[in-house]
Every structure is written in C-alpha cells, then in structure tokens.
Motif scaffolding. Structure first.
Motif, PDB file in Angstrom:
ATOM      1  N   GLN A 277       0.853  -1.179   0.000  1.00 24.77           N
ATOM      2  CA  GLN A 277       0.000   0.000   0.000  1.00 24.77           C
ATOM      3  C   GLN A 277       0.893   1.235   0.000  1.00 24.77           C
ATOM      4  N   ALA A 278       0.390   2.290  -0.586  1.00 24.79           N
ATOM      5  CA  ALA A 278       1.162   3.538  -0.608  1.00 24.79           C
ATOM      6  C   ALA A 278       0.209   4.681  -0.907  1.00 24.79           C
ATOM      7  N   ASN A 279       0.683   5.905  -0.657  1.00 26.34           N
ATOM      8  CA  ASN A 279      -0.102   7.090  -1.006  1.00 26.34           C
ATOM      9  C   ASN A 279       0.853   8.255  -1.242  1.00 26.34           C
ATOM     10  N   LYS A 280       0.306   9.445  -1.337  1.00 24.75           N
ATOM     11  CA  LYS A 280       1.114  10.612  -1.710  1.00 24.75           C
ATOM     12  C   LYS A 280       2.146  10.957  -0.648  1.00 24.75           C
ATOM     13  N   ASP A 281       1.949  10.480   0.583  1.00 22.94           N
ATOM     14  CA  ASP A 281       2.928  10.753   1.637  1.00 22.94           C
ATOM     15  C   ASP A 281       4.146   9.861   1.551  1.00 22.94           C
ATOM     16  N   CYS A 282       4.045   8.814   0.705  1.00 21.65           N
ATOM     17  CA  CYS A 282       5.192   7.926   0.539  1.00 21.65           C
ATOM     18  C   CYS A 282       6.147   8.527  -0.491  1.00 21.65           C
ATOM     19  N   SER A 283       7.184   7.787  -0.830  1.00 25.53           N
ATOM     20  CA  SER A 283       8.170   8.277  -1.787  1.00 25.53           C
ATOM     21  C   SER A 283       7.499   8.649  -3.099  1.00 25.53           C
ATOM     22  N   ASN A 284       7.848   9.830  -3.607  1.00 24.94           N
ATOM     23  CA  ASN A 284       7.229  10.275  -4.860  1.00 24.94           C
ATOM     24  C   ASN A 284       7.765   9.516  -6.063  1.00 24.94           C
ATOM     25  N   GLN A 285       8.716   8.615  -5.814  1.00 27.63           N
ATOM     26  CA  GLN A 285       9.245   7.817  -6.915  1.00 27.63           C
ATOM     27  C   GLN A 285       8.410   6.563  -7.166  1.00 27.63           C
ATOM     28  N   LEU A 286       7.432   6.322  -6.292  1.00 27.13           N
ATOM     29  CA  LEU A 286       6.614   5.114  -6.440  1.00 27.13           C
ATOM     30  C   LEU A 286       5.569   5.307  -7.534  1.00 27.13           C
ATOM     31  N   ASP A 287       5.405   4.257  -8.336  1.00 23.68           N
ATOM     32  CA  ASP A 287       4.380   4.258  -9.372  1.00 23.68           C
ATOM     33  C   ASP A 287       3.119   3.626  -8.765  1.00 23.68           C
ATOM     34  N   LEU A 288       2.055   4.444  -8.556  1.00 21.03           N
ATOM     35  CA  LEU A 288       0.877   3.990  -7.813  1.00 21.03           C
ATOM     36  C   LEU A 288      -0.282   3.684  -8.754  1.00 21.03           C
TER      37      LEU A 288
END
Length: 790
Positions: A650-661
């Motif tokens: 799981q991830a969101n905008k607070d996680c690393s901005n390098q993640l492809d969501l």
C-alpha cells in the motif's frame, strides 16, 4: 229414479260404515313415531376408500355405528332364512307363521313367537310389556305401521342396524368389527350366519360361557341354507370348520387424535369420511412405532407426523402422537395441533421476504459475528462464528446470528405482520413481546399451521404461470381433511401475494442443499434420487425437534419431543426429527422438481463476492433474481486502495514520490469479520502491508474488539468457590497480523499483546472504558459496566 236411489244408498253406506274409519286410520298412520330409534352413535373415522381408521364408544356406553346404507348379500340371505323366510311376501304380519305358532302354543307344544323382522323391530324399539298376546298385538300393529311407512329394503337395514349382538354391541357394523375385525361386507358365510342367529340369543357370545349352543345354531342355519340351495356344498364344508371368535376385538385406532378433533369440532356428527390414505396411514403408524422404540431410551416420547398431498390439497396421513404410548407420557395430546416453540423453521420465510424486499440476494453475505441487540446476544448452535456467510448457506446451515441480523435489517415488527397474515393462529402477541427472538423460536406455532404455510408457498410456485392470477390466498387455507365438504379455513388477509414465485423458488432451491442425515447424505449419487426442500428446527433448551420438507406434490412435517416440555440434550431437528422425516418421505412416490418461474426471474448483475448490487469496484456475475432486486443495496465492502504497481504494498502521496501507484479494489470486511473469517478458514485476500517508505499511520490500518461484541455491554462478575472474583477476558483483532496492541483500562496501561490479542483483568463494579492502540497510534475503545454479585 233407480240411479238416484243407488246413489243415496251408497252415500248412506259411506256415512254409516266407512267414514267413521277414516280418522282412526289416519291417526293410526300419522301417530307412528317419526324417530323409531333415538340412540347415540359411536363416532367413527373412515379413510378415503371407506376403510375404518378409528371409533369411539357412544355416550351411552354402547358400541353402535351409524345406520347401514347397504347390506351384504350373505348376511341378508342368512338373516331372512333364519328369522323371516316370508319377509318379502307379507305386510308385517305373516298369517301362516302366526297361525302355525298359535296352533302349536294351543296344543302345548314348544312355544313359538311367529315374530316377523318388522315385529322384532317393534320389540327393539321399546314396545315393552308383559310377554303375551297383548304385547304381540302391539307388535303386530307397530309392524303394520312400519310396513306402511318404509320399504322392505329400509326395514331389513333398520333391523340390522339396531339388533343386539351381545354385551354392549348394537348393530351389524359394530358387531362385525368387534368380533371379526372387518366390515360386514367382507364376512364369510360362517361369520354371517353366526351374526344372523346371535340377536336371537345374544348372551351366547359372552366369553367364559358355553357357546356350543351358538355354534350349533350357526351350523343348523348353514345346513338349512345348503338344503335350500342358498349356498354350495363347498361353501358349507368350509363354513362349518370355522371357529367362533374368542372375544370382542379392539377396534382400530389408526388416527385417534384426528377422530377426537373431528368429534370436538362436529359434536352432532358420528361418521367422518376423511381424506386419509388407509395404507399410507398404517405404514406411517408402523414407522413411527418402530422409530419410537429406537429413541425412547433417550427419554423422548412424543411424536407428531403430518403428510399432505398438495396437488389435491388433502391430508393423507395424520399421526397426532406416538401410537400405543403409555398414559405416563401424555398420549392424548395432539402434537400436530399443539403450540410449540418454532425453533428455526421460520427462517425460510424471512429469507423469502428479504429477497422480495430487495434486502438480499441468495448469495448476499450476512454477518456471522458475536453481537448484542439491546441485551439480546444469541449464538449459533455450534457456538462458532465465521465472519461472513452467504444468505443461502446461512439458511440451509441454519445459522442464528446472520438471521437475527437480517431480521433487524428487515424489521421484526414488519416480519411479525407478515407472519400474522399467514395461517399462524398462535402468533398473536405484540412485536415488543417477541423482539428479535421471533426468528429463533421466540414464537409458538403448531405443526398444522406450519405445514399449511409451506403448502401455500409450494402451491403458489406450482401454479405460477407468469400472471399474478396464479397467486391465490386459497393456497394458504387449511388442507382438506374431510371429504365432500369444504375445509375449515382461517380468514385470510387482503394481501394479494405473500411471496413472489421467484423468492419461493430460491428459498426451496437453497433448502435442497441441506446435508441429509446418515445414508441419506449420499442422495445425489443415486439415480432414483429426488430433490427435497427441507428445514429443521430446534427450540431453546432442546424441547422441540422439527423437520418439514416438500417436493412438487407432497409435504411431510415431523415434530419430536416431550409433550410436557421436558428438554433433552441432543434433541435437535437434525438428530431427532430428520431421520423419521426421510423414512416417511421414502414411502411416497418420487416426484419431479418445481419448474423455474422464468417469467418472474430476471438476469441481473451482482457483486460476485458480496452478493449485493455491484459498483464499479466490484467483480461482477449474473443471477436470476426477482425484478425487485434492481433495488438491491449496493455493495459497500469493495474499496479502492492505492498500491504500488506490483500490488505488493500500500502507498499514497505521503510515501516516496518515486513510487508508481495504481488503484486496486479490495473487499474489506470489518476487523471483527476478518478475525472470524480467518478463524473459520474463509480468509479473503489480505490487504498488502504499507510500503517501507510510507510514514506510520499513513496507510490503511484497522482494528476492533471481538469481545465485548458491542459498546455499552453489562457484565455480571460472579465469585469462584474460593471467593475470588472471576476475571473478564477481552479480545481484539487487527487487520495487520504483525501489529502489536497496547491495552489501557480507564487510562491505566495493562499490557501489550502480539498475534493473539486477549487481555484478562480484574475490575470492580461501575462504568469503565477499555482502549486499545496499535503501533501506528490508531485507537479503538469500548465502554462497559460491571455489576458485582450482592
């Protein structure tokens, strides 16, 4: 002038000789009693093919059946030959016989009465007096009146219906059954002759007395019939070999509870021709008797069985209680009509109603978690919980919690109104009285009303042809039990349709999936197998065991228990009633299953997981559902979760901005539902954990209490034997299995749990708050009250 003179002489003759005789003659005719015999009859119950099922002694203590409407040729021949050979040639008095008897009496020979059958009727009717010529004269006058009023056929049937046959037995029909155990039309020549001579000396039949004279009289009559070519030599040879009956037999008692019910409802009638199938009734009685021998050691003694031919709307077998039961166990209680706790047998009705009210589809997931509704905290029979269970499975497995929750959604007030519009005559209290226990046995019903209701559903489904005209309130009226008359019915409501054919279809289909007991569990593997929709029920305290089921033509209802309400461990519908139910059903001809009501079933999309109306987040499937299901509630369990492209985190905008969501739809039960889903082996795809780069508490995280099941619970804390107070044990669950929980009671820290989250603690009386917190800082709390033993 001569003509006038002749006319005058004729008028004078009429006035002088004949006119004075008119009034006496009219009086002689008119003063004849309208009712010759005014004795009460023994109530008798006949099967649909006129076989005797049961009888009760008349109120005067006599066995006397109704007047005969026909007479067997054998008995008529024997009687006339023995008593009155000129019966069809005289007008009540036999001149030749009377003259012969008078001459013999005057000569001092053996006294003869010369009484015809008509004169004997006078004697039986109470024309008493001292034996002699005066009484004989009265009998002769009575016989003349009788012959004037009635035909010969009526007179001989009158005699046979009222002649004394020994002891308290009056009439041929009663005598035939009491001495030979069969209808008089089935009597042999020997039996017919014995009964023909018996009224002449009824005391000869009594056990303990020498009955040689009776046998000699019978054989003399047989010999005379042979000599007069009324019977063949073979008839005679066989007849004289037959022994006399030893003693009166016990009359059949194949349906005594039904007979008693009919006598109570129709006190002025004495003959009841029922719709019962004679052979089936005897088979069912035998099955119930043998089944009782198997269960009586469990201290369970009373059984009720009802079988209905729904196609004809007739009861074909009625067993109100265990046959030949000891008086110790209340054998006279009719368990078909008795009011008993319904257990779970009303669940199919709620299931069908909830489908029609677009609350559920057959595959909708229902909550199966411990909960409390205003202090009412029921449990499943097996004391396990599974989180979420499809509605149809909840029905055929008879789970309690899902149906209490469903009744709460549907409204128990509304469901009570539904039941009261059906044939349940004993569900007559307020909604507040029943509450949610209405679906788990809180109401008392009878097997009769329950069977009538299920029969109505089946007939509605059977009659459905795509038009509302197929539905009929008459389908829910009581089945016929007396032939040639309209069945007694309860006034019905003005509601035009109780259940849709589609809802009934889904209900019955779901009930065919219930696992059958014993070898019946393999029914699907037999080529001759047939589908049966059946439901069991067990009342609180193991007091009532129910099984009711049907196919396209037949319905069978079974109740097993104790009439006095004594409960026994293990007295359940599956264990105690279902085996008998299938033994009864196996006696019935196999039937095809119901046709689908295709005109009322529509292809509709549902969420393939939740069974509710799908949203864009749901995987979809299609089902045939009622048209009302277009208003089915939307699935609210599927939610979008932001995940990494490989869906591992799981991830969101607070996680690393390098993640492809990406957004992924997940079915997300509540924490409590998740806990029991996993415990019951029904675990759904788990949520992925938060990505390592995500800050704490930034991803979806949820937890909840398992126990107590709801907020504001009250606990009673008893003392142990050593006077120590018992501990409370609270439990909780977390969506993420690796999370630790920190427990606080009234703001004081109690401790930490990992994996299995349970916390025992001692506490005093009063209002309290328990708080749990995970490592992400998420909190849940529950308020409760403790009441100590005084």
């Amino acid at each position: 002038m001569k003509t006038d003179r002749k006319k005058t002489i004729s008028q004078q003759t009429w006035k002088r000789f004949f006119r004075p005789l008119v009034l006496p003659l009219l009086g002689f005719i008119l003063l004849f009693p309208k009712t010759i015999f005014d004795r009460p009859n023994s109530p008798i119950l006949l099967s649909k093919d006129q076989q005797l099922l049961g009888a009760k002694i008349a109120t005067d203590g006599q066995w006397h059946f109704h007047d005969l409407d026909s007479l067997s040729n054998k008995f008529e021949t024997a009687l006339i030959h023995f008593e009155d050979r000129n019966f069809y040639d005289h007008a009540g008095i036999d001149p030749r016989g009377f003259g012969r008897a008078l001459w013999n009496n005057l000569q001092g020979k053996k006294r003869q009465g010369a009484s015809t059958l008509s004169m004997q009727i006078a004697r039986m009717a109470g024309q008493q007096g001292k034996r002699g010529y005066l009484r004989k004269l009265k009998e002769m006058l009575f016989a003349l009146q009788l012959e004037f009023r009635y035909s010969k056929a009526a007179i001989i049937k009158m005699y046979a219906s009222n002649a004394p046959f020994g002891g308290n037995i009056i009439g041929l029909d009663a005598a035939s059954w009491r001495y030979f155990g069969k209808d008089h039309h089935q009597l042999s020549w020997a039996e017919s002759c014995m009964l023909a001579v018996l009224p002449n000396a009824p005391g000869l039949i009594h056990p303990g007395r020498s009955r040689t004279a009776l046998k000699e009289k019978r054989n003399r009559l047989l010999k005379s019939l042979l000599e007069h070519q009324k019977i063949t030599q073979e008839d005679y040879d066989l007849a004289i070999l037959e022994p006399l009956p030893e003693k009166p037999q016990v009359l059949p008692r194949h349906a005594q509870h039904l007979l008693q019910q009919l006598v109570t409802e129709h006190p002025n009638e004495a003959q009841f021709q029922s719709s019962l199938d004679y052979e089936l009734q005897l088979q069912c009685n035998d099955i119930v008797s043998r089944y009782y021998e198997r269960i009586k050691h469990l201290d369970v003694h009373n059984i009720g069985v009802l079988v209905i031919d729904m196609e004809k709307n007739q009861v074909v077998s009625y067993i109100g209680n265990t046959p030949m039961l000891s008086n110790t166990y209340q054998p006279f209680v009719d368990m078909i009509q008795a009011s008993r706790s319904s257990g779970s047998v009303l669940k199919p009705l709620l299931f069908a109603k909830a489908i029609d009210a677009h609350k559920i589809s057959p595959k909708s997931l229902l909550r199966d978690v411990p909960d409390a509704w205003g202090g009412y905290a029921p449990k499943n029979y097996n004391k396990n919980f599974e989180g979420l269970v499809p509605a149809d499975e909840s029905l055929y497995r008879s789970l309690n919690l899902p149906f209490v929750d469903l009744l709460d959604q549907y409204s128990h007030e509304k469901f009570l109104g539904d039941l009261q519009s059906l044939p349940f005559s004993t569900i007559n209290r307020s909604a507040d009285h029943y509450g949610l226990s209405l679906i788990l046995g809180g109401a008392e019903i009878s097997l009769w009303d329950l069977a009538t209701t299920y029969k109505g559903m089946a007939k509605d489904l059977q009659a459905f042809n795509g038009s509302k005209n197929s539905y009929s309130l008459e389908h829910y009226q009581a089945p016929q039990i007396l032939l040639n008359r309209q069945a007694k019915t309860k006034p019905t409501s003005e509601i035009p349709v109780h259940f849709s054919a589609a809802a009934i279809w889904h209900t019955f289909e779901s009930l065919t999936a219930l696992q059958r007991p014993g070898t019946e569990g393999q029914w699907k593997y037999f080529s001759s197998s047939e589908k049966i929709a059946w439901k069991t029920g067990t009342s609180h305290g193991f007091k009532d065991a129910w099984t009711i089921g049907l196919n396209r033509k037949y319905l069978v209802g079974v109740w097993v228990g104790n009439a006095d309400g004594t409960g026994k461990e293990g007295l359940t519908g599956v264990q105690a009633a279902a085996p008998l139910f299938f033994q009864i059903f196996n006696q019935l001809p196999a039937q095809e299953w119901f046709n689908e009501p295709l005109d009322e079933l529509f292809d509709q999309e549902v969420c393939s997981v939740s069974g509710f109306k799908p949203t864009i987040r749901c995987p979809k499937t299609s089902m045939l559902l009622p048209k009302t299901s277009e208003h089915l509630m939307y699935c609210n369990r599927h939610k979008w979760i932001n995940c990494t492209a490989d869906t591992l985190y799981q991830a969101n905008k607070d996680c690393s901005n390098q993640l492809d969501l990406i957004e992924v739809s997940f079915f997300i039960p509540s924490p409590k539902e998740t806990y029991y889903l996993k415990k019951g082996g029904r675990g759904l795809a788990p949520l992925p954990p938060p990505h390592p780069s995500c800050p704490p508490n930034s991803a979806s995280s949820d937890m909840g209490f398992i126990y107590p099941p709801t907020d504001y619970c009250k606990f009673y804390i008893p003392y142990k034997l050593n006077e120590e107070k018992s501990k409370l044990i609270f439990s909780a669950t977390h969506q993420q299995s690796n999370q630790s929980l920190f427990w606080h009671l009234n703001d004081q820290y109690l401790g930490m749990t990992e994996t299995f989250h349970e916390m025992p603690f001692e506490i005093g009386a009063g209002q309290h708050v328990m708080l749990i917190k995970d490592s992400n800082g998420t909190e849940k709390k529950v308020r409760f009250e403790v009441i100590e033993e005084q």
